[in-house]
Write a protein that holds these residues in place. Structure first.
Motif, PDB file in Angstrom:
ATOM      1  N   LEU A 151      14.716   9.704 -11.109  1.00  0.00           N
ATOM      2  CA  LEU A 151      15.556  10.361 -12.105  1.00  0.00           C
ATOM      3  C   LEU A 151      15.897  11.798 -11.699  1.00  0.00           C
ATOM      4  O   LEU A 151      17.020  12.267 -11.933  1.00  0.00           O
ATOM      5  CB  LEU A 151      14.849  10.353 -13.463  1.00  0.00           C
ATOM      6  N   VAL A 152      14.938  12.483 -11.103  1.00  0.00           N
ATOM      7  CA  VAL A 152      15.217  13.839 -10.634  1.00  0.00           C
ATOM      8  C   VAL A 152      16.280  13.811  -9.533  1.00  0.00           C
ATOM      9  O   VAL A 152      17.180  14.672  -9.483  1.00  0.00           O
ATOM     10  CB  VAL A 152      13.924  14.504 -10.135  1.00  0.00           C
ATOM     11  N   THR A 189      13.922  11.742 -17.938  1.00  0.00           N
ATOM     12  CA  THR A 189      12.878  12.247 -17.040  1.00  0.00           C
ATOM     13  C   THR A 189      11.664  12.732 -17.821  1.00  0.00           C
ATOM     14  O   THR A 189      10.512  12.505 -17.433  1.00  0.00           O
ATOM     15  CB  THR A 189      13.446  13.395 -16.179  1.00  0.00           C
ATOM     16  N   LYS A 196      10.136   9.101 -12.205  1.00  0.00           N
ATOM     17  CA  LYS A 196      10.500  10.505 -12.364  1.00  0.00           C
ATOM     18  C   LYS A 196      11.218  11.032 -11.126  1.00  0.00           C
ATOM     19  O   LYS A 196      12.213  11.758 -11.218  1.00  0.00           O
ATOM     20  CB  LYS A 196       9.254  11.342 -12.628  1.00  0.00           C
TER      21      LYS A 196
END
Length: 441
Positions: A195-196, A183, A192
């Motif tokens: 991935l979060v 991230t 992002k």
């Protein structure tokens, strides 16, 4: 269908020991069996066995120290018979007073070496604390009638599962850290967000593994109990000991130097008053002096009970520490590395680039994984288990209950009564039962 069962499968059960008696090691006596002349199996430290245990946490890399190969009904009957025979063999009436005296003499010598001439010491001047503990453990095993103490000590190496109940949690945390690194290094906003989201799902899964670790820990604890020839049972004081935080707070509140001196002074004054009134004719004054003496003595008993509770809690904590020392060092080192890398990335974004921050986090994650695998694939779990088993015997030796059960029981009763007295004094006078009765409410 045949089954293999450990002969000491019931050694994890609590041992019934009368007050004031020495707690014993629940080991299995050598009865006539196909395994009678077999030596204690060595702990399996092969890479293949360790990897198999890593892949399946229910796998034990080595066999228990005692086995019975038979149909399950016959094996179960033999196990129960040997367990009953073991209880009779290690009864408190069979304790060797000579070996027990040597054990306590070694403990006294360890604490007071500077007061004992070298010619009168049981161990040479070069002996370390570890040497004294080893000699005390051997004396303890001899005291309870163990025919081969060295075999029992060797079987302690079979104890220790290396904290495998936390393995799923460790893997989940490592995956989450890796996603965090990705991230940090990903510039694309959409990536992002993905991935979060993955990191959030991983965290939920890791939390679930923490909850599921409880039953696995119970299973591992039972496995550790049946692997060696015997385990030291906890003394009664250890089973009712408070946690370390409660014990520390009680010590800080109760065992102040001025309070101890005040208690001793009050007891001395009460003894002098009782001596003065002993030959007098004033019965009321004599009763008051006796009551003050009993109150001062109960106060001292309460302080001794607080000290004993702290000592017991401390020994219990030392057992837990010795049972996972290398694992805790590995775990805490990895945690510190991860926190350091994370804090550097948060607090110093101006001085270091995103790539460097992500690299530090990735290096910390890799270090944690390598240290964990190195611990699990080495002799670390076996040494942790051996250290915990030996430390449990040392804790028994240090507790006064091993030899002075009646005295400690009386002190504990008086201390508990004084604690109740202090608790009652905290209640407002008008709410106390005696005061309400006087007021007619």
């Amino acid at each position: 269908m045949s089954a293999i069962a450990p002969t000491n499968a019931l050694s994890a059960l609590p041992q019934a020991t009368p007050a004031g008696s020495a707690s014993v090691v629940a080991t299995m006596p050598k009865a006539a069996s196909p395994t009678d002349n077999q030596p204690v199996p060595q702990a399996n430290h092969t890479m293949r066995g360790r990897i198999a245990q890593l892949l399946n946490t229910m796998t034990l890399p080595h066999q228990p120290a005692r086995l019975f190969s038979a149909d399950w009904p016959k094996a179960a009957d033999a196990i129960c018979r040997e367990w009953v025979d073991a209880q009779a063999r290690h009864n408190v009436t069979t304790v060797s007073t000579v070996a027990l005296s040597r054990m306590k003499a070694l403990e006294f010598e360890r604490k007071n070496r500077h007061t004992i001439p070298e010619d009168d010491r049981l161990l040479p001047a070069t002996a370390t604390k570890r040497d004294y503990y080893q000699a005390e453990i051997e004396a303890f095993l001899a005291a309870v009638g163990e025919p081969d103490p060295q075999a029992v000590l060797e079987s302690f190496k079979l104890v220790g599962t290396g904290g495998l109940h936390r393995q799923h949690t460790t893997i989940g945390a490592a995956i989450g850290n890796a996603i965090s690194v990705a991230t940090v290094l990903t510039p694309d906003p959409v990536s992002k967000v993905a991935l979060v989201s993955a990191r959030l799902l991983t965290q939920i899964g890791t939390t679930a593994t923490v909850v599921a670790a409880g039953p696995r820990r119970l299973r591992n604890a039972c496995a550790e109990d049946v692997m060696p020839l015997g385990r030291a049972d906890s003394a009664p004081a250890a089973k009712r000991a408070p946690n370390m935080l409660q014990a520390s707070l009680s010590v800080m509140r109760t065992l102040k130097i001025k309070d101890i001196n005040k208690s001793l002074e009050q007891m001395e004054v009460a003894m002098q008053a009782l001596a003065r009134e002993r030959n007098g004719g004033n019965v009321k004054a004599r009763q008051d002096a006796r009551q003050q003496l009993e109150l001062a003595f109960a106060r001292i008993c309460h302080q001794l009970s607080v000290k004993a509770a702290y000592k017991t809690a401390s020994e219990s904590a030392k057992i837990e520490l010795a049972n996972g020392l290398r694992y805790l060092l590995t775990s805490y080192t990895g945690t510190v590395a991860m926190l350091t890398a994370t804090m550097v990335g948060i607090l110093a974004p101006v001085f270091i680039s995103t790539v460097v921050s992500g690299g530090l986090l990735g290096a910390a994650t890799a270090l944690t994984v390598v240290m964990y695998l190195g611990y699990q694939l080495s002799k670390g779990p076996s040494r942790d288990g051996e250290g915990g088993a030996k430390r449990a015997i040392v804790a028994l030796i240090k507790l006064l209950e091993v030899l002075e059960g009646e005295n400690t029981h009386s002190t504990r009763q008086r201390g508990a009564a004084y604690a109740d007295y202090l608790q009652d004094r905290k209640v407002p006078r008008f709410t106390r039962p005696a005061e309400r009765k006087k007021s007619g409410k």
